[in-house]
Design an enzyme around this catalytic site. Structure first.
Site, mmCIF file in Angstrom:
data_model
loop_
_atom_site.group_PDB
_atom_site.id
_atom_site.type_symbol
_atom_site.label_atom_id
_atom_site.label_comp_id
_atom_site.label_asym_id
_atom_site.label_seq_id
_atom_site.Cartn_x
_atom_site.Cartn_y
_atom_site.Cartn_z
ATOM 1 N N LYS A 14 0.832 -1.216 0.000
ATOM 2 C CA LYS A 14 0.000 0.000 0.000
ATOM 3 C C LYS A 14 0.866 1.265 0.000
ATOM 4 O O LYS A 14 0.599 2.202 -0.740
ATOM 5 C CB LYS A 14 -0.928 0.037 1.238
ATOM 6 C CG LYS A 14 -1.888 -1.128 1.328
ATOM 7 C CD LYS A 14 -2.877 -0.952 2.476
ATOM 8 C CE LYS A 14 -2.258 -0.960 3.856
ATOM 9 N NZ LYS A 14 -1.672 -2.262 4.259
ATOM 10 N N ARG A 89 -9.347 0.837 9.470
ATOM 11 C CA ARG A 89 -9.039 -0.556 9.792
ATOM 12 C C ARG A 89 -10.140 -1.198 10.628
ATOM 13 O O ARG A 89 -10.047 -2.389 10.926
ATOM 14 C CB ARG A 89 -7.735 -0.620 10.585
ATOM 15 C CG ARG A 89 -6.493 -0.893 9.726
ATOM 16 C CD ARG A 89 -5.291 -0.645 10.599
ATOM 17 N NE ARG A 89 -4.146 -1.451 10.305
ATOM 18 C CZ ARG A 89 -3.045 -1.000 9.722
ATOM 19 N NH1 ARG A 89 -2.976 0.247 9.310
ATOM 20 N NH2 ARG A 89 -2.007 -1.792 9.554
ATOM 21 N N ARG A 128 11.517 -6.867 4.692
ATOM 22 C CA ARG A 128 11.483 -5.415 4.927
ATOM 23 C C ARG A 128 12.101 -5.083 6.293
ATOM 24 O O ARG A 128 12.793 -4.095 6.448
ATOM 25 C CB ARG A 128 10.026 -4.928 4.861
ATOM 26 C CG ARG A 128 9.863 -3.435 5.014
ATOM 27 C CD ARG A 128 8.436 -2.994 4.762
ATOM 28 N NE ARG A 128 7.526 -3.353 5.834
ATOM 29 C CZ ARG A 128 6.203 -3.174 5.803
ATOM 30 N NH1 ARG A 128 5.632 -2.654 4.733
ATOM 31 N NH2 ARG A 128 5.444 -3.510 6.818
ATOM 32 N N ARG A 134 11.551 -0.602 11.246
ATOM 33 C CA ARG A 134 10.200 -0.795 11.769
ATOM 34 C C ARG A 134 10.244 -1.906 12.814
ATOM 35 O O ARG A 134 10.490 -3.073 12.476
ATOM 36 C CB ARG A 134 9.249 -1.211 10.654
ATOM 37 C CG ARG A 134 9.059 -0.135 9.611
ATOM 38 C CD ARG A 134 7.868 -0.531 8.779
ATOM 39 N NE ARG A 134 7.709 0.316 7.632
ATOM 40 C CZ ARG A 134 6.606 0.359 6.901
ATOM 41 N NH1 ARG A 134 5.576 -0.396 7.197
ATOM 42 N NH2 ARG A 134 6.529 1.149 5.868
ATOM 43 N N ARG A 146 -0.500 -9.589 13.211
ATOM 44 C CA ARG A 146 -1.004 -8.465 12.405
ATOM 45 C C ARG A 146 -1.917 -8.980 11.291
ATOM 46 O O ARG A 146 -2.940 -8.368 10.979
ATOM 47 C CB ARG A 146 0.161 -7.655 11.818
ATOM 48 C CG ARG A 146 0.839 -6.795 12.874
ATOM 49 C CD ARG A 146 2.245 -6.407 12.466
ATOM 50 N NE ARG A 146 2.300 -5.442 11.385
ATOM 51 C CZ ARG A 146 3.419 -5.120 10.745
ATOM 52 N NH1 ARG A 146 4.564 -5.676 11.064
ATOM 53 N NH2 ARG A 146 3.390 -4.231 9.779
HETATM 54 P P1 AMP Z 1 1.055 -0.064 9.086
HETATM 55 O O1 AMP Z 1 2.342 0.626 8.832
HETATM 56 O O2 AMP Z 1 -0.116 0.555 8.385
HETATM 57 O O3 AMP Z 1 1.126 -1.576 8.861
HETATM 58 O O4 AMP Z 1 0.742 0.127 10.652
HETATM 59 C C1 AMP Z 1 1.639 -0.316 11.649
HETATM 60 C C2 AMP Z 1 0.903 -0.453 12.969
HETATM 61 O O5 AMP Z 1 0.376 0.846 13.357
HETATM 62 C C3 AMP Z 1 -0.309 -1.369 12.958
HETATM 63 O O6 AMP Z 1 0.044 -2.734 13.172
HETATM 64 C C4 AMP Z 1 -1.133 -0.812 14.117
HETATM 65 O O7 AMP Z 1 -0.587 -1.196 15.367
HETATM 66 C C5 AMP Z 1 -0.901 0.704 13.968
HETATM 67 N N1 AMP Z 1 -1.919 1.319 13.094
HETATM 68 C C6 AMP Z 1 -1.706 1.900 11.883
HETATM 69 N N2 AMP Z 1 -2.863 2.360 11.362
HETATM 70 C C7 AMP Z 1 -3.830 2.041 12.257
HETATM 71 C C8 AMP Z 1 -5.243 2.221 12.278
HETATM 72 N N3 AMP Z 1 -5.900 2.791 11.259
HETATM 73 N N4 AMP Z 1 -5.920 1.780 13.369
HETATM 74 C C9 AMP Z 1 -5.277 1.193 14.410
HETATM 75 N N5 AMP Z 1 -3.955 0.967 14.430
HETATM 76 C C10 AMP Z 1 -3.226 1.381 13.368
#
Ligand code: AMP
Length: 192
Positions: A14, A89, A128, A134, A146
């Site tokens: 994404k 989400r 990654r 990260r 996740r």
């Molecule tokens: P991402 O980089 O989008 O995979 O997000 C990394 C982590 O951030 C996720 O595993 C969640 O812990 C948190 N996170 C990111 N976006 C959201 C969201 N919209 N709602 C809740 N937690 C989020």
């Protein structure tokens, strides 16, 4: 105005594709994951709160996430449109987004799902994790959690937009450029 949601499991590409769409259509890219990571780097209270959930592969509570997103959108209300990456989400987040958009006299035009199977996701995220900082990318159990959280809480959001005829699916397998050309086709079909 064009407002898109790029949807899919963690590691489905994404962020990469959103950056390319941002350039092509001049939209403003909002990644809630990137926002949380920057709060953590800056050592803010919000970052500390978020880190607790992120390190376990859980979602940050809706009220925290929605409040942060609202501020970012209001600060960029002049944007030609938004690309949402990693938001919504959960169903309350999708409701909140609708509400925020209608407050700006706008709406979500489409949600585009990048489909990638679990084993490919685990492989990609572990890779990654080796090249990035990260913290939630290095541990296979956290990655699988996740994915589970995505399937149980996030994947149903697809139907929320599908019921309104706004959901599209494309394969997230292939080269970055192949996937991007499928995305362009989907977006351009909205604009005719
Ligand atoms: P991402 O980089 O989008 O995979 O997000 C990394 C982590 O951030 C996720 O595993 C969640 O812990 C948190 N996170 C990111 N976006 C959201 C969201 N919209 N709602 C809740 N937690 C989020």
């Amino acid at each position: 105005m064009l407002n898109l949601i790029l949807f899919g499991p963690p590691g489905s590409g994404k962020g990469t594709q959103a950056a390319k769409l941002e350039k092509t259509y001049g939209l403003f890219h909002i990644s809630t994951g990137d926002m949380f990571r920057s709060e953590i780097e800056n050592g803010t209270e919000l970052g500390k709160q978020a880190h607790e959930f992120m390190s376990r592969g859980e979602l940050v509570p809706d009220e925290v996430t929605i409040g942060m997103l609202r501020n970012r959108m209001l600060a960029h209300s002049e944007a030609k449109g938004f690309i949402f990456d990693g938001f919504p989400r959960t169903e309350p987040q999708a409701d909140a987004l609708d509400h925020l958009m209608s407050g700006m006299n706008q709406q979500i035009d489409a949600l585009i799902l990048l489909e990638v199977p679990e084993e490919e996701i685990v492989h990609r995220i572990l890779k990654r994790g080796k090249d990035s900082n990260r913290s939630d990318d290095g541990d296979e159990d956290v990655i699988r959690n996740r994915f589970r959280v995505y399937q149980s809480k996030t994947a149903p959001i697809y139907n929320y937009y599908d019921k309104r005829g706004k959901a599209f699916k494309i394969s997230g397998l292939g080269t970055i450029d192949e996937i991007f050309s499928c995305l362009l086709e989907a977006v351009d079909s909205l604009r005719v």
